[in-house]
Design an enzyme around this catalytic site. Structure first.
Site, PDB file in Angstrom:
ATOM      1  N   TYR A 226      -2.394  -1.089  10.380  1.00 59.88           N
ATOM      2  CA  TYR A 226      -2.312  -1.222   8.913  1.00 59.88           C
ATOM      3  C   TYR A 226      -0.958  -0.702   8.407  1.00 59.88           C
ATOM      4  O   TYR A 226      -0.283  -1.355   7.606  1.00 59.88           O
ATOM      5  CB  TYR A 226      -3.476  -0.444   8.284  1.00 59.88           C
ATOM      6  CG  TYR A 226      -3.679  -0.654   6.810  1.00 59.88           C
ATOM      7  CD1 TYR A 226      -4.435  -1.724   6.333  1.00 59.88           C
ATOM      8  CD2 TYR A 226      -3.134   0.229   5.872  1.00 59.88           C
ATOM      9  CE1 TYR A 226      -4.645  -1.905   4.969  1.00 59.88           C
ATOM     10  CE2 TYR A 226      -3.340   0.053   4.514  1.00 59.88           C
ATOM     11  CZ  TYR A 226      -4.101  -1.012   4.069  1.00 59.88           C
ATOM     12  OH  TYR A 226      -4.303  -1.191   2.721  1.00 59.88           O
TER      13      TYR A 226
ATOM     14  N   SER B  82       0.865  -1.188   0.000  1.00 59.91           N
ATOM     15  CA  SER B  82       0.000   0.000   0.000  1.00 59.91           C
ATOM     16  C   SER B  82       0.894   1.229   0.000  1.00 59.91           C
ATOM     17  O   SER B  82       2.074   1.133   0.384  1.00 59.91           O
ATOM     18  CB  SER B  82      -0.867  -0.013   1.263  1.00 59.91           C
ATOM     19  OG  SER B  82      -1.510   1.235   1.442  1.00 59.91           O
TER      20      SER B  82
HETATM   21  P1  NAD Z   1     -11.568  -6.038  -0.317  1.00 62.23           P
HETATM   22  O1  NAD Z   1     -12.167  -5.932   1.049  1.00 62.23           O
HETATM   23  O2  NAD Z   1     -12.424  -5.842  -1.508  1.00 62.23           O
HETATM   24  O3  NAD Z   1     -10.809  -7.411  -0.482  1.00 62.23           O
HETATM   25  C1  NAD Z   1     -10.126  -8.031   0.561  1.00 62.23           C
HETATM   26  C2  NAD Z   1     -10.154  -9.501   0.300  1.00 62.23           C
HETATM   27  O4  NAD Z   1      -9.482 -10.157   1.365  1.00 62.23           O
HETATM   28  C3  NAD Z   1     -11.567 -10.074   0.248  1.00 62.23           C
HETATM   29  O5  NAD Z   1     -11.674 -10.947  -0.860  1.00 62.23           O
HETATM   30  C4  NAD Z   1     -11.701 -10.816   1.556  1.00 62.23           C
HETATM   31  O6  NAD Z   1     -12.550 -11.922   1.454  1.00 62.23           O
HETATM   32  C5  NAD Z   1     -10.271 -11.231   1.796  1.00 62.23           C
HETATM   33  N1  NAD Z   1      -9.999 -11.515   3.196  1.00 62.23           N
HETATM   34  C6  NAD Z   1     -10.209 -10.728   4.275  1.00 62.23           C
HETATM   35  N2  NAD Z   1      -9.881 -11.396   5.394  1.00 62.23           N
HETATM   36  C7  NAD Z   1      -9.454 -12.618   5.006  1.00 62.23           C
HETATM   37  C8  NAD Z   1      -8.997 -13.769   5.701  1.00 62.23           C
HETATM   38  N3  NAD Z   1      -8.933 -13.798   7.032  1.00 62.23           N
HETATM   39  N4  NAD Z   1      -8.657 -14.857   4.980  1.00 62.23           N
HETATM   40  C9  NAD Z   1      -8.743 -14.863   3.641  1.00 62.23           C
HETATM   41  N5  NAD Z   1      -9.171 -13.807   2.920  1.00 62.23           N
HETATM   42  C10 NAD Z   1      -9.525 -12.704   3.604  1.00 62.23           C
HETATM   43  O7  NAD Z   1     -10.359  -4.999  -0.285  1.00 62.23           O
HETATM   44  P2  NAD Z   1      -9.311  -4.560  -1.394  1.00 62.23           P
HETATM   45  O8  NAD Z   1      -9.326  -3.079  -1.386  1.00 62.23           O
HETATM   46  O9  NAD Z   1      -9.497  -5.284  -2.679  1.00 62.23           O
HETATM   47  O10 NAD Z   1      -7.947  -5.003  -0.691  1.00 62.23           O
HETATM   48  C11 NAD Z   1      -7.060  -5.955  -1.232  1.00 62.23           C
HETATM   49  C12 NAD Z   1      -5.648  -5.625  -0.787  1.00 62.23           C
HETATM   50  O11 NAD Z   1      -5.258  -4.365  -1.322  1.00 62.23           O
HETATM   51  C13 NAD Z   1      -5.479  -5.503   0.743  1.00 62.23           C
HETATM   52  O12 NAD Z   1      -4.266  -6.083   1.150  1.00 62.23           O
HETATM   53  C14 NAD Z   1      -5.456  -4.009   0.963  1.00 62.23           C
HETATM   54  O13 NAD Z   1      -4.767  -3.654   2.128  1.00 62.23           O
HETATM   55  C15 NAD Z   1      -4.732  -3.562  -0.300  1.00 62.23           C
HETATM   56  N6  NAD Z   1      -4.894  -2.148  -0.623  1.00 62.23           N
HETATM   57  C16 NAD Z   1      -6.136  -1.648  -0.900  1.00 62.23           C
HETATM   58  C17 NAD Z   1      -6.264  -0.283  -1.189  1.00 62.23           C
HETATM   59  C18 NAD Z   1      -7.584   0.337  -1.495  1.00 62.23           C
HETATM   60  O14 NAD Z   1      -7.638   1.585  -1.579  1.00 62.23           O
HETATM   61  N7  NAD Z   1      -8.651  -0.403  -1.719  1.00 62.23           N
HETATM   62  C19 NAD Z   1      -5.125   0.538  -1.186  1.00 62.23           C
HETATM   63  C20 NAD Z   1      -3.896  -0.029  -0.886  1.00 62.23           C
HETATM   64  C21 NAD Z   1      -3.782  -1.370  -0.617  1.00 62.23           C
END
Ligand code: NAD
Length: 260
Positions: A155, A142
């Site tokens: 985080y 991130s």
């Molecule tokens: P999201 O909530 O849509 O997806 C998260 C996924 O992780 C989901 O499919 C969920 O089922 C899964 N998950 C959560 N807990 C879990 C567990 N205990 N075991 C297995 N799977 C689990 O969120 P996203 O935004 O797509 O996030 C995906 C990644 O991207 C994360 O690591 C997040 O930190 C990172 N990220 C997101 C953003 C953003 O702005 N959305 C920015 C930077 C980084």
């Protein structure tokens, strides 16, 4: 990409992970989807990806909060598809609170799911990759792996940890034709971010559009969200032959956030 490779994408039933699974399937990879749930929808998602892209796809339930289940995910995928060529550590959760009020169980969960899971899956995947003498490990970190924000202590700590872990793994595997890199997205409009909007609207007394532009995207100079497809395309690039000499680094997709 050359012959069909097997890709495991953790936390891939929604958001960025699902887009990565779709993009790797479009490249001809066999894909393993994962989450902690065990529903018909989850298996249906894998079936529909297999059909849409003419490849093989499976859904494997595993809770990324459990080191044992992280390792079992990799072994199960290797058993089903014969190899593990690409590992994308994507699963992640968020919780926002001041340090002194931060619930310890949330701290533990964020560190387990956002950081320790990558250690366990990577440790399990390395022997399979070494056997094939090839591999790609991509960690979804991130902008918060490179910069801090208040109220996101767990985080930010976990994502900085992911960046450090990425560099260490890259050095250990440098002569094995296995690369390890981190993608650092800025804000991407997924359920993880969507869930924060109502609270921010309440806290700031603003409408949705104003919160998005003036609060959420305040740090993102382009004032635009990155898209899940853009993050997925970055992962595909890191998995390509063109990226064979890119290892141990971070690739920001953050609209200029970390340029400041
Ligand atoms: P999201 O909530 O849509 O997806 C998260 C996924 O992780 C989901 O499919 C969920 O089922 C899964 N998950 C959560 N807990 C879990 C567990 N205990 N075991 C297995 N799977 C689990 O969120 P996203 O935004 O797509 O996030 C995906 C990644 O991207 C994360 O690591 C997040 O930190 C990172 N990220 C997101 C953003 C953003 O702005 N959305 C920015 C930077 C980084």
């Amino acid at each position: 990409m050359s012959k069909a490779r097997t890709a495991i994408i953790t936390g891939s039933t929604s958001g960025i992970g699902l887009a990565i699974a779709r993009a790797l399937a479009a490249e001809g990879c066999k894909v393993v989807l994962n989450s902690f749930t065990d529903g018909d929808d989850d298996r249906g998602l894998a079936n529909s990806i297999a059909k849409e892209f003419g490849t093989e796809a499976a859904y494997i339930r595993a809770d990324m909060a459990s080191g044992r289940e992280c390792r079992a995910l990799v072994e199960d995928a290797a058993r089903r598809f014969g190899s593990v060529d690409i590992l994308v550590n994507n699963a992640g959760i968020q919780h926002v609170a001041p340090v002194e009020d931060f619930p310890p169980e949330k701290w533990d969960a964020i560190l387990a799911i956002n950081l320790s899971s990558a250690f366990h899956t990577t440790a399990a995947a390395i022997p399979h990759m070494k056997r094939e003498s090839r591999g790609r490990i991509v960690n979804i970190a991130s902008a918060h792996g490179l910069r801090a924000s208040p109220f996101k202590s767990a985080y930010v700590a976990a994502k900085h940890g992911v960046v450090g872990f990425t560099k260490t793994v890259a050095l250990e595997l440098a002569e094995e034709h296995i690369t390890c890199n981190a993608v650092c997205p800025g804000y991407v409009l997924t359920s993880l971010v969507e869930a924060q909007i109502p609270d921010q609207m309440k806290a700031h007394g603003m409408d949705r559009e104003t919160v998005i532009r003036q609060v959420m995207l305040a740090k993102q100079p382009t004032r635009e969200f990155a898209t899940v497809e853009q993050i997925a395309a970055t992962v595909v690039f890191l998995c390509s032959d063109a990226a064979a000499q890119i290892t141990g680094t971070t690739l920001s997709v953050d609209g200029g956030w970390t340029a400041e």
